[in-house]
Motif scaffolding. Structure first.
Motif, PDB file in Angstrom:
ATOM      1  N   GLY A 312       0.734  -1.207  -0.021  1.00  0.00           N
ATOM      2  CA  GLY A 312      -0.201   0.265   0.106  1.00  0.00           C
ATOM      3  C   GLY A 312       0.899   0.470  -0.516  1.00  0.00           C
ATOM      4  N   TYR A 313       1.377   1.320   0.730  1.00  0.00           N
ATOM      5  CA  TYR A 313       2.652   2.726   0.623  1.00  0.00           C
ATOM      6  C   TYR A 313       3.501   3.244  -0.716  1.00  0.00           C
ATOM      7  CZ  TYR A 313       6.403   5.883   2.724  1.00  0.00           C
ATOM      8  OH  TYR A 313       7.543   6.245   2.191  1.00  0.00           O
ATOM      9  N   LEU A 314       3.674   1.783  -0.682  1.00  0.00           N
ATOM     10  CA  LEU A 314       4.894   1.938  -2.612  1.00  0.00           C
ATOM     11  C   LEU A 314       3.541   2.226  -3.256  1.00  0.00           C
ATOM     12  CD1 LEU A 314       7.886  -0.690  -1.730  1.00  0.00           C
ATOM     13  CD2 LEU A 314       8.037   2.104  -1.733  1.00  0.00           C
ATOM     14  N   LEU A 315       2.432   1.512  -3.945  1.00  0.00           N
ATOM     15  CA  LEU A 315       1.922   1.384  -5.078  1.00  0.00           C
ATOM     16  C   LEU A 315       1.508   2.863  -4.824  1.00  0.00           C
ATOM     17  CD1 LEU A 315       0.540  -1.721  -5.323  1.00  0.00           C
ATOM     18  CD2 LEU A 315       2.752  -0.794  -6.456  1.00  0.00           C
ATOM     19  N   HIS A 316       0.159   3.543  -3.166  1.00  0.00           N
ATOM     20  CA  HIS A 316      -0.357   4.428  -3.773  1.00  0.00           C
ATOM     21  C   HIS A 316       0.057   5.723  -3.676  1.00  0.00           C
ATOM     22  CE1 HIS A 316       1.727   6.084   0.529  1.00  0.00           C
ATOM     23  NE2 HIS A 316       1.264   7.304   0.049  1.00  0.00           N
ATOM     24  N   GLY A 317       1.286   6.072  -4.757  1.00  0.00           N
ATOM     25  CA  GLY A 317       1.986   6.833  -4.892  1.00  0.00           C
ATOM     26  C   GLY A 317       1.724   6.668  -6.420  1.00  0.00           C
ATOM     27  N   PHE A 318       1.125   6.248  -6.916  1.00  0.00           N
ATOM     28  CA  PHE A 318       1.725   5.631  -8.432  1.00  0.00           C
ATOM     29  C   PHE A 318      -0.059   6.387  -8.450  1.00  0.00           C
ATOM     30  CE2 PHE A 318       4.600   1.905  -8.177  1.00  0.00           C
ATOM     31  CZ  PHE A 318       5.411   3.118  -8.589  1.00  0.00           C
ATOM     32  N   LEU A 319      -0.789   5.989  -7.870  1.00  0.00           N
ATOM     33  CA  LEU A 319      -2.375   6.931  -7.969  1.00  0.00           C
ATOM     34  C   LEU A 319      -2.284   7.660  -8.318  1.00  0.00           C
ATOM     35  CD1 LEU A 319      -5.441   5.823  -8.585  1.00  0.00           C
ATOM     36  CD2 LEU A 319      -5.457   5.803  -5.722  1.00  0.00           C
ATOM     37  N   LEU A 354      -7.350  -1.886  -1.169  1.00  0.00           N
ATOM     38  CA  LEU A 354      -7.424  -2.300  -2.238  1.00  0.00           C
ATOM     39  C   LEU A 354      -5.933  -2.866  -2.192  1.00  0.00           C
ATOM     40  CD1 LEU A 354      -9.677  -1.447  -4.239  1.00  0.00           C
ATOM     41  CD2 LEU A 354     -10.082  -3.826  -3.071  1.00  0.00           C
ATOM     42  N   MET A 355      -5.130  -1.776  -2.139  1.00  0.00           N
ATOM     43  CA  MET A 355      -3.234  -2.272  -2.367  1.00  0.00           C
ATOM     44  C   MET A 355      -2.778  -3.399  -1.164  1.00  0.00           C
ATOM     45  SD  MET A 355      -2.643   1.211  -3.572  1.00  0.00           S
ATOM     46  CE  MET A 355      -2.706   1.983  -5.009  1.00  0.00           C
ATOM     47  N   CYS A 356      -2.769  -2.992  -0.131  1.00  0.00           N
ATOM     48  CA  CYS A 356      -2.898  -4.003   0.746  1.00  0.00           C
ATOM     49  C   CYS A 356      -3.163  -5.310   0.772  1.00  0.00           C
ATOM     50  CB  CYS A 356      -2.931  -3.773   2.582  1.00  0.00           C
ATOM     51  SG  CYS A 356      -2.326  -1.546   2.694  1.00  0.00           S
ATOM     52  N   THR A 357      -3.792  -5.865  -0.423  1.00  0.00           N
ATOM     53  CA  THR A 357      -4.536  -6.847   0.653  1.00  0.00           C
ATOM     54  C   THR A 357      -3.683  -8.293  -0.225  1.00  0.00           C
ATOM     55  OG1 THR A 357      -4.987  -7.092  -2.146  1.00  0.00           O
ATOM     56  CG2 THR A 357      -7.229  -5.906  -0.011  1.00  0.00           C
TER      57      THR A 357
END
Length: 383
Positions: A312-319, A354-357
């Protein structure tokens, strides 16, 4: 093989202290162990239990991080949003860092733990620092964006900071009064503009006291934090923090919360760096205690997501950056209105959830939790 836990991974709870059972008269402390211990194969280790509390802390903290990041493009013009942003930024990263330090207490530079540090922190940093740089170059049309592993961009600073903090853990563990030393270092960093941008050392040094504080914490400290009296005091504490932030919103620079610049670089007198460093440390500590006191202890529907917070930490920045590059916040300027802020917050919270699932964690495991046995000596796990 031992894996040193980090802030993003699910953490085992400390073993419960069992009261001494009464022994039959005439027996001694050398009596045979229970049959279950005798029959357990030497190579079989008992399964580690997971502490739902710390998984809950990590999930709720990563939601705060994502929501606060989503406010950055839309909070201009809204004093309330800026005040909420200031309160969240006061404690959400300190909370992460304290928990990270707490689970780094056993780090001792042994080969197995160094391996885990490299595969669990250094490798994700290299992969995502490269990915974010390429994303900016092509999605934003910034053809001059270079890939520099020495100059962390956006949210990857935390990984390089965690790497530096953890390899210095033996130093802090050997000092008699490590927290005052760390605070002095943070103060000196805040009034030293010549530190530069390499490895984002300003942030590494200014956030250092929170990591060192985590190293000094024990399980009983978290029991104290979770007392009912602390939860009750947390309510007026946050109310007062919000009121003060609303007053300070048009007057205070956000750079004090980011800790990425010295006082002089923000146009403030040098001595204000020392004052603000200590003041921000105290405020962050109080709000972190208030936050931790209200985190549920029992298993919740989101507890399992605590194991995937690195995703979640590393992916939400792309959004968030992608929405900015696409001009979403410019085209839909109503997102700065109260209803828009609520919508942005909900979207950010749902997306990071969702990114942490577990499915996302499994897909990203080759870069967030790589095995990489091929890169290490076979006996490294036993050293």
């Amino acid at each position: 093989m031992f894996h040193a836990p980090n802030v993003f991974q699910r953490a085992p709870i400390p073993a419960a202290t069992r009261e001494s059972e009464p022994r039959p008269r005439g027996t001694t402390a050398t009596a045979a162990p229970p049959a279950t211990e005798v029959n357990r194969p030497p190579s079989a280790a008992p399964a580690k239990r997971r502490d739902a509390y710390f998984d809950n802390v990590k999930y709720l903290a990563i939601v705060l991080v994502a929501v606060a990041h989503s406010w950055e493009p839309v909070m201009d013009g809204s004093r309330t949003a800026r005040a909420l942003y200031m309160v969240a930024y006061t404690f959400h990263m300190p909370a992460f860092i304290i928990i990270s330090g707490y689970f780094s207490r056993s780090f001792d530079m042994s080969a197995a733990k160094v391996k885990r540090l490299i595969t669990g922190v250094a490798v994700p940093y290299i992969v995502f620092e490269t990915a974010y740089s390429l994303f900016k170059r092509f999605a934003d049309g910034s053809g001059d964006t270079s890939i520099s592993l020495l100059d962390p961009w956006y949210l990857t600073w935390f990984l390089i900071a965690l790497f530096v903090w953890r390899i210095t853990t033996p130093v802090w563990q050997s000092l008699r009064h490590p927290l005052p030393v760390a605070l002095v270092i943070a103060v000196l960093a805040s009034l030293t503009p010549s530190i530069g941008d390499d490895l984002d050392l300003q942030r590494v040094l200014q956030f250092l006291p929170f990591f060192v504080l985590g190293l000094r914490l024990k399980p009983e400290h978290f029991e104290l934090v979770r007392r009912r009296e602390v939860r009750m005091l947390a309510l007026p504490l946050f109310a007062g923090a919000l009121a003060f932030a609303y007053w300070a919103a048009p007057r205070m620079q956000l750079g004090w919360f980011y800790r990425s610049n010295s006082a002089q670089e923000m146009g403030a007198p040098w001595w204000s760096g020392a004052v603000m460093t200590l003041a921000m440390f105290g405020c962050a500590l109080l709000l972190t205690i208030g936050f931790l006191s209200w985190v549920p202890r029992r298993r919740m529907w989101f507890t399992v997501l605590g194991a995937g917070t690195i995703c979640g930490y590393l992916l939400h920045g792309f959004l968030i950056k992608g929405a900015g590059y696409a001009g979403v916040f410019d085209v839909y300027d109503w997102l700065s209105a109260p209803a828009g802020l609520v919508l942005v917050s909900v979207v950010a919270a749902v997306a990071v959830t969702l990114m942490c699932t577990p499915p996302v964690r499994r897909v990203l495991r080759p870069v967030t939790e790589p095995d990489m046995d091929w890169a290490f000596r076979r006996d490294s796990a036993r050293l």
